[in-house]
Design a protein around this motif. Structure first.
Motif, PDB file in Angstrom:
ATOM      1  N   ARG A  28       0.834  -1.220   0.000  1.00 49.09           N
ATOM      2  CA  ARG A  28       0.000   0.000   0.000  1.00 49.09           C
ATOM      3  C   ARG A  28       0.861   1.260   0.000  1.00 49.09           C
ATOM      4  N   PHE A  29       1.962   1.205   0.731  1.00 52.35           N
ATOM      5  CA  PHE A  29       2.896   2.337   0.738  1.00 52.35           C
ATOM      6  C   PHE A  29       3.432   2.572  -0.679  1.00 52.35           C
ATOM      7  N   ALA A  30       3.830   1.502  -1.334  1.00 51.17           N
ATOM      8  CA  ALA A  30       4.364   1.611  -2.695  1.00 51.17           C
ATOM      9  C   ALA A  30       3.312   2.204  -3.639  1.00 51.17           C
ATOM     10  N   GLN A  31       2.091   1.737  -3.489  1.00 52.53           N
ATOM     11  CA  GLN A  31       1.017   2.253  -4.345  1.00 52.53           C
ATOM     12  C   GLN A  31       0.796   3.755  -4.089  1.00 52.53           C
ATOM     13  N   ASP A  32       0.753   4.150  -2.823  1.00 51.07           N
ATOM     14  CA  ASP A  32       0.522   5.559  -2.478  1.00 51.07           C
ATOM     15  C   ASP A  32       1.623   6.460  -3.016  1.00 51.07           C
ATOM     16  N   LYS A  33       2.864   6.007  -2.927  1.00 50.81           N
ATOM     17  CA  LYS A  33       4.006   6.849  -3.325  1.00 50.81           C
ATOM     18  C   LYS A  33       4.420   6.605  -4.769  1.00 50.81           C
ATOM     19  N   GLN A  34       3.676   5.783  -5.462  1.00 52.93           N
ATOM     20  CA  GLN A  34       3.995   5.406  -6.845  1.00 52.93           C
ATOM     21  C   GLN A  34       5.408   4.825  -6.968  1.00 52.93           C
ATOM     22  N   LEU A  35       5.737   3.974  -6.035  1.00 51.71           N
ATOM     23  CA  LEU A  35       7.010   3.266  -6.085  1.00 51.71           C
ATOM     24  C   LEU A  35       6.795   1.918  -6.767  1.00 51.71           C
ATOM     25  N   ALA A  36       7.768   1.505  -7.561  1.00 55.16           N
ATOM     26  CA  ALA A  36       7.701   0.157  -8.120  1.00 55.16           C
ATOM     27  C   ALA A  36       8.109  -0.842  -7.037  1.00 55.16           C
ATOM     28  N   VAL A  37       7.718  -2.099  -7.237  1.00 60.60           N
ATOM     29  CA  VAL A  37       8.033  -3.159  -6.267  1.00 60.60           C
ATOM     30  C   VAL A  37       8.674  -4.308  -7.036  1.00 60.60           C
ATOM     31  N   LEU A  38       9.902  -4.677  -6.637  1.00 65.94           N
ATOM     32  CA  LEU A  38      10.588  -5.801  -7.291  1.00 65.94           C
ATOM     33  C   LEU A  38      10.440  -7.026  -6.396  1.00 65.94           C
ATOM     34  N   ALA A  39       9.700  -8.022  -6.882  1.00 64.11           N
ATOM     35  CA  ALA A  39       9.325  -9.151  -6.028  1.00 64.11           C
ATOM     36  C   ALA A  39       9.745 -10.484  -6.634  1.00 64.11           C
ATOM     37  N   HIS A  40      10.488 -11.248  -5.843  1.00 64.00           N
ATOM     38  CA  HIS A  40      10.893 -12.609  -6.234  1.00 64.00           C
ATOM     39  C   HIS A  40       9.885 -13.555  -5.569  1.00 64.00           C
ATOM     40  N   VAL A  41       8.840 -13.872  -6.295  1.00 65.22           N
ATOM     41  CA  VAL A  41       7.706 -14.607  -5.709  1.00 65.22           C
ATOM     42  C   VAL A  41       7.123 -15.558  -6.754  1.00 65.22           C
ATOM     43  N   ASP A  42       6.247 -16.450  -6.299  1.00 65.96           N
ATOM     44  CA  ASP A  42       5.596 -17.329  -7.268  1.00 65.96           C
ATOM     45  C   ASP A  42       4.288 -16.705  -7.773  1.00 65.96           C
ATOM     46  N   ASP A  43       3.631 -17.411  -8.659  1.00 64.45           N
ATOM     47  CA  ASP A  43       2.450 -16.841  -9.315  1.00 64.45           C
ATOM     48  C   ASP A  43       1.295 -16.609  -8.336  1.00 64.45           C
ATOM     49  N   ASP A  44       1.145 -17.492  -7.342  1.00 63.74           N
ATOM     50  CA  ASP A  44       0.066 -17.277  -6.362  1.00 63.74           C
ATOM     51  C   ASP A  44       0.280 -15.977  -5.590  1.00 63.74           C
TER      52      ASP A  44
END
Ligand SMILES: [Zn+2]
Length: 300
Positions: free
Chosen positions: A159-175
């Motif tokens: 939510r912080f990233a969305q509010d500040k228009q920050l991108a998020v780099l995530a090493h995660v699976d599809d779920d």
């Protein structure tokens, strides 16, 4: 029909397209600028000071590879702050896109999503900014169990990233992509190693369709390249269908990746060269430039 080599025979057999195979053998590498969307300058690369990969060393490697801008995300953030303030980086004409890393040390990898002190650290770092300007994103973070995408701190950070228009780099699976996007549907999520964890190309396609702001970063992506270092047919068709959604990255998470930095970037140039020029330019540079409002350095 006789084939010059087993490789060509297999190529024809697998693709059923003689023209494309002949093309793959003679393809010229892409020669334009690169945006490295997944770079770490971790403590062990420079020990907070000099080596084994000091700032002039990494700048020289990036320069030789034609990298004109990069996302910097380092454990701890001192590596990113150093690159953002570096006279060498500036002199080389490179643009730094600083990201706030969630990890102060390796122990933070496994519990960040529920650790309030990490959320507070992100707020503090964000308020400070860097010599290259404001932070433009957070991450890379890892979720080894996708259910942890629902951790309180994971939710707050999205939510912080969305509010500040920050991108998020995530090493995660599809779920986890679905879970993270549910917290912040307008977030600009960059999926590190697009589809890592076994997602099929069809599943990646479905997620890119479902989330128009989702971007895919392609380092360490199993099954990406086939014959002659060119994209495998399924991936080729995916990137042609979504030319605005992919990025390339070095992922210098250990020193060995710095030692082979130029080889990594050169292997990207090989398959980028097999794509239509506009698509190659997008994936190599323009998609990142558009995401982070970079100065245009295209010289071709
Ligand atoms: Zn990484």
């Amino acid at each position: 029909m006789r084939f010059k080599s087993t490789a060509v025979f297999l190529c024809v057999l697998l693709l059923g397209m003689v023209g494309n195979c002949a093309h793959a053998q003679n393809v010229k590498p892409y020669t334009g600028p690169l945006f490295d969307a997944h770079l770490h300058y971790n403590e062990e690369a420079w020990n907070g000071k000099v080596g084994p990969h000091n700032v002039p060393d990494v700048v020289q490697r990036m320069n030789k590879s034609g990298v004109k801008a990069f996302i910097a995300n380092s454990r701890p953030n001192a590596g990113t702050i150093t690159l953002a303030a570096s006279a060498e980086v500036k002199a080389a004409g490179m643009q730094v896109v600083p990201f706030i890393r969630l990890y102060r040390n390796r122990a933070d990898y496994s519990g960040w999503f529920a650790d309030e002190s990490i959320y507070q650290m992100v707020l503090t770092e964000y308020a400070k900014g860097t010599a290259s300007g404001a932070y433009k994103g957070i991450g890379e973070f890892h979720l080894y169990d996708s259910a942890n995408a629902n951790g309180e701190v994971a939710k707050k950070l999205m939510r912080f990233a969305q509010d500040k228009q920050l991108a998020v780099l995530a090493h995660v699976d599809d779920d986890a992509i679905d879970l993270l996007m549910a917290h912040a549907p307008q977030a600009r999520l960059i999926w590190a190693h697009t589809g890592i964890g076994g997602a099929s190309v069809a599943r990646v396609r479905a997620l890119l369709t479902k989330y128009p702001k989702l971007m895919g970063e392609l380092s360490y992506r199993p099954g990406l390249t086939c014959e002659s270092g060119q994209l495998c047919p399924e991936w080729r068709s995916l990137v042609l269908d979504f030319p605005d959604r992919f990025l390339i990255g070095s992922d210098t998470w250990i020193n060995q990746r710095w030692a082979y930095y130029e080889d990594t970037m050169s292997s990207y140039r090989t398959w980028l060269g097999g794509l239509p020029n506009q698509v190659a330019q997008n994936i190599a540079w323009r998609n990142g430039a558009a995401l982070f409002n970079l100065k245009e350095t295209y010289d071709k």
